[in-house]
Design an enzyme around this catalytic site. Structure first.
Site, PDB file in Angstrom:
ATOM      1  N   SER A  61       0.863  -1.135   0.020  1.00 31.23           N
ATOM      2  CA  SER A  61      -0.105  -0.036  -0.075  1.00 31.23           C
ATOM      3  C   SER A  61       0.829   1.245   0.014  1.00 31.23           C
ATOM      4  O   SER A  61       1.694   1.377   0.839  1.00 31.23           O
ATOM      5  CB  SER A  61      -0.878  -0.026   1.229  1.00 31.23           C
ATOM      6  OG  SER A  61      -1.429   1.178   1.290  1.00 31.23           O
ATOM      7  N   ASN A  62       0.705   2.228  -1.078  1.00 29.44           N
ATOM      8  CA  ASN A  62       1.146   3.494  -0.953  1.00 29.44           C
ATOM      9  C   ASN A  62       0.638   4.282   0.056  1.00 29.44           C
ATOM     10  O   ASN A  62       1.234   5.116   0.575  1.00 29.44           O
ATOM     11  CB  ASN A  62       0.939   4.073  -2.417  1.00 29.44           C
ATOM     12  CG  ASN A  62       1.702   3.203  -3.376  1.00 29.44           C
ATOM     13  OD1 ASN A  62       2.980   2.947  -3.533  1.00 29.44           O
ATOM     14  ND2 ASN A  62       0.934   3.000  -4.578  1.00 29.44           N
TER      15      ASN A  62
END
Ligand SMILES: *Cc1c(COP(=O)(O)O)cnc(C)c1O
Length: 304
Positions: A61-62
């Protein structure tokens, strides 16, 4: 902190003229749309004197990377709930560890309860946690992309140009919702096309519609909301799924423009846009580069 991200002219592309808005160059934690959203979330967090943050997302996840980084620079704790099914080690997850985030991995069906438990535990111990939905979903995230839309309008004036089409990767739908809300609030006419990176219609589009209604409230005119929300699900195989066409697109964009795209979001969107452009010509087209640069390196490393 954020001024505005540049719009770069990439010249002729597939019988149209292409520009790219470099959200990936937002100057914090490798940028991207999660950095733009996080800036607004952390305004609330700072103003409300919250002393820790709870959020969720996968190992790639960014959003979780950026939120963990924002927490780390403030010296507040970041709690991440992560689904077991997607907790692979990536450059993003390595950075989350480096930022001191506490990551709790549970089966996906336990994510909701685990979040609730974590929040009440923190509150019971006298802390004031702030909860951010996965991907920075919610009205604050939508607001970030209303602001981005207004920024694009200001840049159109400076560049003396009108973008007929705007393309980007649509995931949780907040970026998409913000751009459509921005357009509706400015009473503009152009095509805003979200390329789905995972969800299928009608569900994917419905999530975008819900975010739009939630943000606009009584200003939402249902037929206009329906008309302006274009969610294309025909070009991609699903979240994290390999598609050699995406690989080819990423390689082409890097070689031709020197711009990195990732295989989960921007590479898919760029490929989807390329397919879409086969049906149109002589238009001014803006692609929004929503970031994800660490994922570019994950894919590169897998080739080493
Ligand atoms: C999260 C993400 C998206 C999707 O944004 P949403 O607002 O969730 O639709 C697109 N590109 C990148 C690089 C992302 O990290």
């Amino acid at each position: 902190m954020l001024n505005k991200t540049i719009i770069q002219d990439l010249g002729d592309y597939c019988n149209n003229h292409l520009w790219i808005k470099r959200e990936d160059l937002i100057p914090f934690s490798f940028g991207g749309n999660k950095a733009r959203k996080a800036e607004l979330f952390f305004k609330e967090i700072d103003a409300g004197r919250y002393d820790c943050v709870v959020t969720y997302g996968s190992g790639s996840s960014n959003h979780c990377r950026v939120v963990a980084n924002e927490c780390c620079r403030r010296g507040i704790k970041c709690y991440i709930i992560s689904p077991q099914e997607a907790c692979e080690k990536t450059y993003n997850s390595i950075m989350m560890d480096m930022f001191g985030a506490e990551i709790t991995i549970v089966p996906v069906e336990q994510v909701h309860d685990t979040i609730e438990n974590k929040l009440s535990k923190l509150r019971n111990s006298g802390l004031k946690p702030f909860f951010i939905e996965g991907g920075g979903h919610g009205n604050i995230g939508t607001e970030a992309y209303v602001q981005c839309y207004n920024e694009i309008k200001a840049q159109e004036k400076e560049l003396n140009i009108h973008f007929d089409y705007i393309f980007f990767a649509s995931g949780t739908g907040t970026t998409h919702a913000g751009l459509v809300c921005g357009q509706i609030l400015s009473a503009d006419d152009r095509n805003i096309v979200g390329i789905s990176i995972a969800r299928k219609n009608p569900r994917g589009r419905n999530v975008v519609l819900e975010s739009i209604r939630s943000y606009l409230k009584d200003k939402a005119d249902e037929s206009e909301v329906q008309e302006k929300t274009v969610f294309v699900d025909t070009y991609t195989l699903g979240y994290g799924k390999d598609d050699f066409r995406v690989d080819k697109t990423i390689e082409m964009v890097l070689k031709k423009y020197g711009i990195p795209l990732d295989a989960t979001y921007t590479g898919k969107a760029f490929m989807g846009m390329t397919e879409y452009l086969k049906e149109i010509c002589n238009k001014n087209v803006l692609f929004i580069h929503t970031g994800g640069t660490p994922l570019f390196f994950d894919a590169l490393r897998s080739k080493a």
